[in-house]
Design an enzyme around this catalytic site. Structure first.
Site, PDB file in Angstrom:
ATOM      1  N   ASP A 155     -13.234  11.436  -6.137  1.00 23.46           N
ATOM      2  CA  ASP A 155     -12.640  10.858  -5.252  1.00 23.46           C
ATOM      3  C   ASP A 155     -13.620   9.445  -4.848  1.00 23.46           C
ATOM      4  OD1 ASP A 155     -11.452   9.071  -3.424  1.00 23.46           O
ATOM      5  OD2 ASP A 155      -9.691  10.863  -3.012  1.00 23.46           O
ATOM      6  N   ASN A 156     -13.481   8.410  -4.961  1.00 28.36           N
ATOM      7  CA  ASN A 156     -14.648   6.988  -4.945  1.00 28.36           C
ATOM      8  C   ASN A 156     -14.691   6.857  -2.781  1.00 28.36           C
ATOM      9  OD1 ASN A 156     -11.919   5.360  -4.729  1.00 28.36           O
ATOM     10  ND2 ASN A 156     -12.324   4.073  -5.832  1.00 28.36           N
ATOM     11  N   ASP A 193     -15.547   6.208  -9.281  1.00 28.23           N
ATOM     12  CA  ASP A 193     -14.397   5.555  -9.035  1.00 28.23           C
ATOM     13  C   ASP A 193     -12.985   6.055 -11.198  1.00 28.23           C
ATOM     14  OD1 ASP A 193     -12.235   3.336 -10.135  1.00 28.23           O
ATOM     15  OD2 ASP A 193     -13.673   2.222  -9.949  1.00 28.23           O
ATOM     16  N   ALA A 219       0.522  12.556 -10.818  1.00 28.25           N
ATOM     17  CA  ALA A 219       1.422  12.659  -9.590  1.00 28.25           C
ATOM     18  C   ALA A 219       1.893  11.098  -9.690  1.00 28.25           C
ATOM     19  CB  ALA A 219       0.324  12.406  -8.035  1.00 28.25           C
ATOM     20  N   TYR A 250       2.157  -1.229  -7.548  1.00 26.73           N
ATOM     21  CA  TYR A 250       2.307   0.817  -7.699  1.00 26.73           C
ATOM     22  C   TYR A 250       3.174   0.350  -8.288  1.00 26.73           C
ATOM     23  CZ  TYR A 250       2.748   5.017  -5.121  1.00 26.73           C
ATOM     24  OH  TYR A 250       2.679   6.229  -5.404  1.00 26.73           O
ATOM     25  N   LYS A 271       2.837   2.687 -11.756  1.00 25.90           N
ATOM     26  CA  LYS A 271       2.818   4.671 -11.942  1.00 25.90           C
ATOM     27  C   LYS A 271       3.360   4.608 -13.300  1.00 25.90           C
ATOM     28  CE  LYS A 271       1.006   6.602  -8.725  1.00 25.90           C
ATOM     29  NZ  LYS A 271      -0.026   7.979  -8.665  1.00 25.90           N
ATOM     30  N   ARG A 311       1.578   4.120   6.587  1.00 23.77           N
ATOM     31  CA  ARG A 311       3.010   4.608   6.476  1.00 23.77           C
ATOM     32  C   ARG A 311       4.046   4.780   7.559  1.00 23.77           C
ATOM     33  NH1 ARG A 311       0.728   7.674   1.038  1.00 23.77           N
ATOM     34  NH2 ARG A 311      -0.387   7.986   1.775  1.00 23.77           N
TER      35      ARG A 311
HETATM   36  P1  NAD Z   1      -4.472   8.897  -0.284  1.00 26.39           P
HETATM   37  O1  NAD Z   1      -4.818   7.509  -0.512  1.00 26.39           O
HETATM   38  O2  NAD Z   1      -4.585   9.670   0.392  1.00 26.39           O
HETATM   39  O3  NAD Z   1      -4.802   9.466  -1.471  1.00 26.39           O
HETATM   40  C1  NAD Z   1      -5.634   9.021  -2.220  1.00 26.39           C
HETATM   41  C2  NAD Z   1      -6.688   9.103  -3.218  1.00 26.39           C
HETATM   42  O4  NAD Z   1      -7.186   9.042  -4.307  1.00 26.39           O
HETATM   43  C3  NAD Z   1      -7.774   8.926  -1.726  1.00 26.39           C
HETATM   44  O5  NAD Z   1      -8.612   8.909  -1.500  1.00 26.39           O
HETATM   45  C4  NAD Z   1      -8.194   7.802  -2.654  1.00 26.39           C
HETATM   46  O6  NAD Z   1      -9.871   7.497  -1.585  1.00 26.39           O
HETATM   47  C5  NAD Z   1      -9.036   7.870  -4.152  1.00 26.39           C
HETATM   48  N1  NAD Z   1      -8.624   7.575  -4.974  1.00 26.39           N
HETATM   49  C6  NAD Z   1      -7.817   6.301  -5.053  1.00 26.39           C
HETATM   50  N2  NAD Z   1      -8.762   5.188  -5.927  1.00 26.39           N
HETATM   51  C7  NAD Z   1      -9.396   5.380  -6.787  1.00 26.39           C
HETATM   52  C8  NAD Z   1      -9.936   5.663  -8.140  1.00 26.39           C
HETATM   53  N3  NAD Z   1     -10.316   4.551  -8.857  1.00 26.39           N
HETATM   54  N4  NAD Z   1     -11.260   6.853  -8.429  1.00 26.39           N
HETATM   55  C9  NAD Z   1     -11.609   7.887  -7.416  1.00 26.39           C
HETATM   56  N5  NAD Z   1     -10.925   7.585  -5.721  1.00 26.39           N
HETATM   57  C10 NAD Z   1      -9.511   7.142  -5.891  1.00 26.39           C
HETATM   58  O7  NAD Z   1      -2.500   8.817  -1.010  1.00 26.39           O
HETATM   59  P2  NAD Z   1      -1.197   9.999  -0.993  1.00 26.39           P
HETATM   60  O8  NAD Z   1      -0.475   9.990  -0.358  1.00 26.39           O
HETATM   61  O9  NAD Z   1      -2.639  11.548  -0.627  1.00 26.39           O
HETATM   62  O10 NAD Z   1      -0.942  10.526  -2.789  1.00 26.39           O
HETATM   63  C11 NAD Z   1      -1.568  10.755  -3.281  1.00 26.39           C
HETATM   64  C12 NAD Z   1      -1.779  10.493  -4.688  1.00 26.39           C
HETATM   65  O11 NAD Z   1       0.361  11.207  -4.519  1.00 26.39           O
HETATM   66  C13 NAD Z   1      -1.120   9.148  -5.381  1.00 26.39           C
HETATM   67  O12 NAD Z   1      -1.823   8.698  -6.872  1.00 26.39           O
HETATM   68  C14 NAD Z   1      -0.195   9.187  -4.965  1.00 26.39           C
HETATM   69  O13 NAD Z   1       0.480   7.745  -5.734  1.00 26.39           O
HETATM   70  C15 NAD Z   1       0.914   9.926  -5.191  1.00 26.39           C
HETATM   71  N6  NAD Z   1       2.416  10.198  -4.227  1.00 26.39           N
HETATM   72  C16 NAD Z   1       1.987   9.983  -3.208  1.00 26.39           C
HETATM   73  C17 NAD Z   1       2.953  10.103  -1.900  1.00 26.39           C
HETATM   74  C18 NAD Z   1       3.602  10.175  -0.632  1.00 26.39           C
HETATM   75  O14 NAD Z   1       4.464  10.314  -0.142  1.00 26.39           O
HETATM   76  N7  NAD Z   1       2.334  10.999   0.326  1.00 26.39           N
HETATM   77  C19 NAD Z   1       4.328   9.640  -3.110  1.00 26.39           C
HETATM   78  C20 NAD Z   1       4.591   9.631  -3.938  1.00 26.39           C
HETATM   79  C21 NAD Z   1       2.992   9.557  -4.525  1.00 26.39           C
HETATM   80  N1  UDP Z   2       8.865   1.261   8.063  1.00 23.48           N
HETATM   81  C1  UDP Z   2       9.235   1.188   9.083  1.00 23.48           C
HETATM   82  N2  UDP Z   2       8.316   0.724   9.921  1.00 23.48           N
HETATM   83  C2  UDP Z   2       6.744   0.580   9.955  1.00 23.48           C
HETATM   84  C3  UDP Z   2       6.830   1.038   8.292  1.00 23.48           C
HETATM   85  C4  UDP Z   2       7.150   1.474   7.446  1.00 23.48           C
HETATM   86  O1  UDP Z   2      11.065   0.957   9.698  1.00 23.48           O
HETATM   87  O2  UDP Z   2       5.902   0.818  10.884  1.00 23.48           O
HETATM   88  C5  UDP Z   2       9.717   1.478   7.098  1.00 23.48           C
HETATM   89  C6  UDP Z   2       9.204   1.048   5.267  1.00 23.48           C
HETATM   90  O3  UDP Z   2      10.195  -0.500   5.933  1.00 23.48           O
HETATM   91  C7  UDP Z   2      10.279   2.085   4.699  1.00 23.48           C
HETATM   92  C8  UDP Z   2      10.330   3.180   4.579  1.00 23.48           C
HETATM   93  O4  UDP Z   2      10.203   3.085   6.944  1.00 23.48           O
HETATM   94  O5  UDP Z   2      11.476   1.416   4.391  1.00 23.48           O
HETATM   95  C9  UDP Z   2       9.319   3.849   4.825  1.00 23.48           C
HETATM   96  O6  UDP Z   2       8.012   3.752   4.169  1.00 23.48           O
HETATM   97  P1  UDP Z   2       6.429   3.728   4.564  1.00 23.48           P
HETATM   98  O7  UDP Z   2       5.648   3.067   3.497  1.00 23.48           O
HETATM   99  O8  UDP Z   2       6.224   5.253   4.911  1.00 23.48           O
HETATM  100  O9  UDP Z   2       7.407   4.167   2.248  1.00 23.48           O
HETATM  101  P2  UDP Z   2       7.728   3.439   1.306  1.00 23.48           P
HETATM  102  O10 UDP Z   2       8.442   2.178   1.758  1.00 23.48           O
HETATM  103  O11 UDP Z   2       6.722   4.095   0.299  1.00 23.48           O
HETATM  104  O12 UDP Z   2       8.809   4.436   0.305  1.00 23.48           O
END
Ligand code: NAD
Ligand code: UDP
Length: 324
Positions: free
Chosen positions: A37-38, A62, A123, A154, A158, A195
């Site tokens: 992780d970076n 990274d 992921a 984003y 993906k 979020r």
């Molecule tokens: P997060 O931001 O908490 O975690 C992402 C991690 O990746 C962080 O620790 C960050 O420092 C590290 N990172 C980012 N770019 C990097 C790089 N170039 N090199 C090394 N490390 C790097 O987010 P999260 O919610 O834990 O998400 C984790 C994964 O799951 C992501 O790939 C995200 O797209 C995927 N995902 C999460 C959700 C969700 O709702 N949490 C939903 C869909 C997909």
């Molecule tokens: N959202 C909101 N208030 C906030 C943050 C998010 O109403 O302070 C809404 C946002 O517009 C979206 C939903 O909550 O409709 C989920 O947003 P989030 O950023 O958690 O995830 P994503 O948009 O990636 O699904």
């Protein structure tokens, strides 16, 4: 032979929210983990309890730089590629890094898996469906993504990552899997990551207005982190290529969520309606038939229980002291 039982598991993004729970679960099962992780959106605090323990190593680097993953010594049984900014405020402030994580980062992680003939899991995200025109979303739906809008850094990152994974499977026969994760929440989210769940909990606990975007009628299917980790690890352990949706079937509007969090926290906060972000998806709920059939996966923690646990964690933890 490849898989979580046949060598070290490399978790990229392992110091992030979901990644740290993945590392924890693997470590508890006695599986050696290299967490890379970076720290761009993650923090070492998330893995402090794992560091120094046998079988766990942290590598700061990274994944988008070609050298970082080359340093890893094997044998590697599986590569779980989670490294990528995931919160809208993070990927909007880090647009090019986000595109890099999906492109070069994914390619480097795939090469690591290829070197060790390891199982590879990407992921991916429900965001590949964009603002969906089909509801609920099955995996065969190709999505409705604006390729040049602000969220495209984003979504398209993906989508490209998925294409790369599919190409490695076809070209090299690599043992790959793709999970499309839906909105996941739980302990260790940053209070300031923007979020919806941590934002509303932080606001409610501080007695501030809860900022509901638009009229709050947009929906999400909130998935508790333990369920998401179950899905990621089932994908790592079993063989399907996917993509497989991992997400709750419990769909809720953002306004209902705000009201629920006000109720759970006993807060006197009011609701403030704010502008809706550009291209904010209107409805989102996974069709989880494939996850049930191919992974034996189903969510176990409902929203009432998951939100209760998350509110408790934010109330207890120091996360609210510096909500960056
Ligand atoms: P997060 O931001 O908490 O975690 C992402 C991690 O990746 C962080 O620790 C960050 O420092 C590290 N990172 C980012 N770019 C990097 C790089 N170039 N090199 C090394 N490390 C790097 O987010 P999260 O919610 O834990 O998400 C984790 C994964 O799951 C992501 O790939 C995200 O797209 C995927 N995902 C999460 C959700 C969700 O709702 N949490 C939903 C869909 C997909
Ligand atoms: N959202 C909101 N208030 C906030 C943050 C998010 O109403 O302070 C809404 C946002 O517009 C979206 C939903 O909550 O409709 C989920 O947003 P989030 O950023 O958690 O995830 P994503 O948009 O990636 O699904």
């Amino acid at each position: 032979m490849s898989g979580v039982d046949s060598g070290r598991v490399v978790v990229t993004g392992g110091a992030g929210f979901v990644g740290s729970h993945v590392c924890e679960r693997l470590t508890r099962s006695g599986i050696p983990v290299s967490c890379v992780d970076n720290l761009v959106t993650g923090t070492r605090r998330n893995i402090a309890h794992l560091e120094g323990g046998s079988g766990f190593e942290f590598i700061e680097g990274d994944v988008s730089s070609s050298g970082t993953l080359r340093e890893i010594s094997g044998p590697v049984g599986a590569v779980l590629h989670l490294a990528c900014p995931a919160s809208p405020i993070d990927y909007l402030r880090l647009p090019l890094e986000t595109l890099e994580a999906g492109s070069s980062g994914t390619r480097n992680a795939l090469e690591l898996a290829r070197r060790w003939n390891a199982r590879f899991v990407l992921a991916s995200t429900s965001e590949v469906y964009g603002d969906p025109l089909v509801h609920p979303q099955p995996e065969e739906y190709w999505g409705n993504v604006n390729p040049v809008g602000p969220r495209s850094v984003y979504d398209e990152s993906k989508r490209y990552a998925e294409a790369l994974v599919a190409a490695y499977r076809r070209t090299y026969g690599l043992n790959t899997g793709i999970v499309r994760i839906f909105n996941t929440y739980g302990p260790r989210m940053r209070a300031g990551d923007g979020r919806v769940v941590p934002t509303f909990i932080r606001q409610a606990l501080a007695g501030e207005p809860l900022t509901v975007a638009g009229d709050g009628s947009q929906t999400r299917s909130l998935t508790y982190v333990d369920d998401t980790v179950d899905g990621v690890l089932a994908m790592a352990a079993r063989g399907p290529a996917g993509p497989v949706n991992i997400g709750s079937s419990e769909e809720t509007t953002v306004l209902e969520l705000a009201q629920r969090i006000i109720g759970l926290t006993g807060s006197a906060s009011v609701i403030e309606f704010v502008d809706r972000p550009v291209d904010d998806p209107g409805r989102r709920r996974p069709d989880t038939s494939v996850a049930r059939e191919e992974l034996g996966w189903r969510p176990r923690v409902d929203c009432a229980e998951g939100l209760k646990r998350t509110v408790e964690w934010f109330s207890r933890s120091s996360a609210l002291e510096s909500p960056e």
